[in-house]
Design an enzyme around this catalytic site. Structure first.
Site, mmCIF file in Angstrom:
data_model
loop_
_atom_site.group_PDB
_atom_site.id
_atom_site.type_symbol
_atom_site.label_atom_id
_atom_site.label_comp_id
_atom_site.label_asym_id
_atom_site.label_seq_id
_atom_site.Cartn_x
_atom_site.Cartn_y
_atom_site.Cartn_z
ATOM 1 N N ALA A 32 0.822 -1.252 0.026
ATOM 2 C CA ALA A 32 0.025 -0.008 -0.180
ATOM 3 C C ALA A 32 0.872 1.366 0.082
ATOM 4 O O ALA A 32 0.744 2.198 0.796
ATOM 5 C CB ALA A 32 -0.944 0.057 1.030
ATOM 6 N N HIS A 37 7.165 5.930 1.819
ATOM 7 C CA HIS A 37 7.807 4.847 1.196
ATOM 8 C C HIS A 37 9.000 4.953 0.375
ATOM 9 O O HIS A 37 10.031 4.459 0.294
ATOM 10 C CB HIS A 37 6.892 3.416 0.647
ATOM 11 C CG HIS A 37 6.038 3.118 1.847
ATOM 12 N ND1 HIS A 37 4.455 3.102 1.901
ATOM 13 C CD2 HIS A 37 6.056 2.164 3.047
ATOM 14 C CE1 HIS A 37 3.802 2.663 2.709
ATOM 15 N NE2 HIS A 37 4.767 2.001 3.583
ATOM 16 N N ASP A 150 7.839 6.098 12.356
ATOM 17 C CA ASP A 150 7.728 4.853 13.321
ATOM 18 C C ASP A 150 9.039 4.868 14.300
ATOM 19 O O ASP A 150 9.857 3.971 13.983
ATOM 20 C CB ASP A 150 7.690 3.545 12.707
ATOM 21 C CG ASP A 150 6.392 3.682 11.772
ATOM 22 O OD1 ASP A 150 5.222 3.431 12.336
ATOM 23 O OD2 ASP A 150 6.620 3.829 10.585
HETATM 24 P P1 AMP Z 1 4.883 0.212 6.479
HETATM 25 O O1 AMP Z 1 4.601 -0.174 5.125
HETATM 26 O O2 AMP Z 1 3.933 0.971 7.125
HETATM 27 O O3 AMP Z 1 5.250 -0.918 7.510
HETATM 28 O O4 AMP Z 1 6.230 1.069 6.208
HETATM 29 C C1 AMP Z 1 7.207 0.795 5.694
HETATM 30 C C2 AMP Z 1 8.444 1.542 6.151
HETATM 31 O O5 AMP Z 1 7.918 2.863 5.571
HETATM 32 C C3 AMP Z 1 8.632 1.827 7.521
HETATM 33 O O6 AMP Z 1 10.171 2.051 7.637
HETATM 34 C C4 AMP Z 1 7.981 3.093 8.038
HETATM 35 O O7 AMP Z 1 8.470 4.133 8.980
HETATM 36 C C5 AMP Z 1 8.025 3.969 6.758
HETATM 37 N N1 AMP Z 1 7.191 5.006 6.467
HETATM 38 C C6 AMP Z 1 5.687 4.921 6.620
HETATM 39 N N2 AMP Z 1 5.282 6.111 6.455
HETATM 40 C C7 AMP Z 1 6.086 7.053 6.393
HETATM 41 C C8 AMP Z 1 6.118 8.570 6.179
HETATM 42 N N3 AMP Z 1 4.973 9.166 6.050
HETATM 43 N N4 AMP Z 1 7.312 9.148 6.020
HETATM 44 C C9 AMP Z 1 8.634 8.340 6.194
HETATM 45 N N5 AMP Z 1 8.670 7.072 6.095
HETATM 46 C C10 AMP Z 1 7.375 6.416 6.349
#
Ligand code: AMP
Length: 285
Positions: A32, A37, A150
């Protein structure tokens, strides 16, 4: 762009790059994908010869069954975005590839877990550190990129890499936001129109708290104001609104010195209906 689904294919792909002394950066995601990302991918492309992204919705890090069942999945669109961003390969394992029958090992960091999302989402951080450790071992990258959105997760992964002697640089990338400062998140898709309007309140509160602390206001006082403001804006529940140090997540309060506060972050998690949003902001911006 290569797409690999098994550990075996992953290893032979990476071995080919290593044989050419190419440096590898990895970006781990649950799909997603959004610009947040892609900021990690961009950072990885700058620093490395090769970039690998992973897409794996890790069941072990969901403390809430409904959250897992409704987690958005859009793999074709994700692959298109990753290709356009310059990723060399995507690792897309099935759950059985990561957790084969009989799987019994958990990687758990003893520090920095009893607060923030570690405290409010039981088992979540162990699920994250376990899957990240497995992926880092399977891939063997030179650098791994995580979002500061995060922040606790990023610190725990850094701790795991140091404690387990994984030879990887863990790099934190600043949070990417919408025009109204809402932190990008895959879960934002679940917000209805009214909730979406309320959501940027979290950043507003964090930045006001940071400004007030810089001006010399007491931490407890501004946090109390912030909790009331978030409630009054229409949030249904606050999991936490706290100020903690950036290094070990030490809780700040009325006894914290000005120097300590200025090197800290405001952390927040709050619910709009069934959607839980998190954010954090450095006080010394
Ligand atoms: P997730 O798919 O939500 O597990 O996120 C994957 C990676 O993307 C993790 O390292 C998150 O911290 C990073 N991430 C998610 N949202 C953001 C954002 N708004 N800005 C920067 N990194 C993000």
């Amino acid at each position: 762009m290569n797409i690999v689904k098994s550990k075996r294919d992953l290893r032979s792909l990476v071995a080919g790059w290593k044989a050419n002394s190419e440096e590898l950066g990895v970006v781990m995601t649950m799909g997603a994908l959004h610009e947040g990302h892609l900021a990690l991918v961009e950072a990885a492309c700058k620093d490395n010869d090769r970039v690998l992204a992973t897409i794996f919705v890790n069941p072990r890090q969901f403390d809430n069954k409904a959250d897992l069942e409704t987690y958005p999945i859009d793999t074709n669109e994700d692959l298109r975005k990753l290709k356009a961003a310059g990723v060399d390969a995507v690792y897309l394992p099935q759950v059985e590839e990561i957790y084969p029958e009989g799987y019994s090992t958990t990687v758990s960091v003893a520090a920095m877990q009893d607060c923030l999302c570690g405290a409010t989402r039981p088992g979540h951080m162990d699920g994250v550190t376990t899957v990240v450790s497995k992926l880092l071992i399977q891939i063997g990258p030179d650098r791994a990129y995580y979002g500061q959105k995060d922040f606790q997760q990023y610190l725990l992964i850094q701790r795991v890499a140091r404690d387990l002697d994984l030879q990887v640089d863990v790099i934190g990338v600043p949070t990417i936001r919408e025009g109204d400062n809402l932190a990008l998140s895959s879960r934002n898709r679940r917000l209805d129109e009214a909730q979406r309007k309320i959501a940027p309140t979290l950043f507003k509160v964090e930045s006001t708290i940071a400004d007030l602390i810089i001006q010399g206001e007491a931490a407890d006082h501004v946090l109390e104001w912030g909790r009331k403001f978030i409630h009054d804006a229409g949030f249904d529940k606050i999991d936490y609104l706290e100020i903690r140090s950036e290094e070990y997540l030490t809780l700040m309060g009325e006894n914290s010195s000005r120097e300590e506060l200025l090197g800290s972050r405001v952390f927040v998690a709050a619910w709009l209906g069934n959607t839980r949003l998190i954010d954090n902001l450095s006080i010394s911006r």
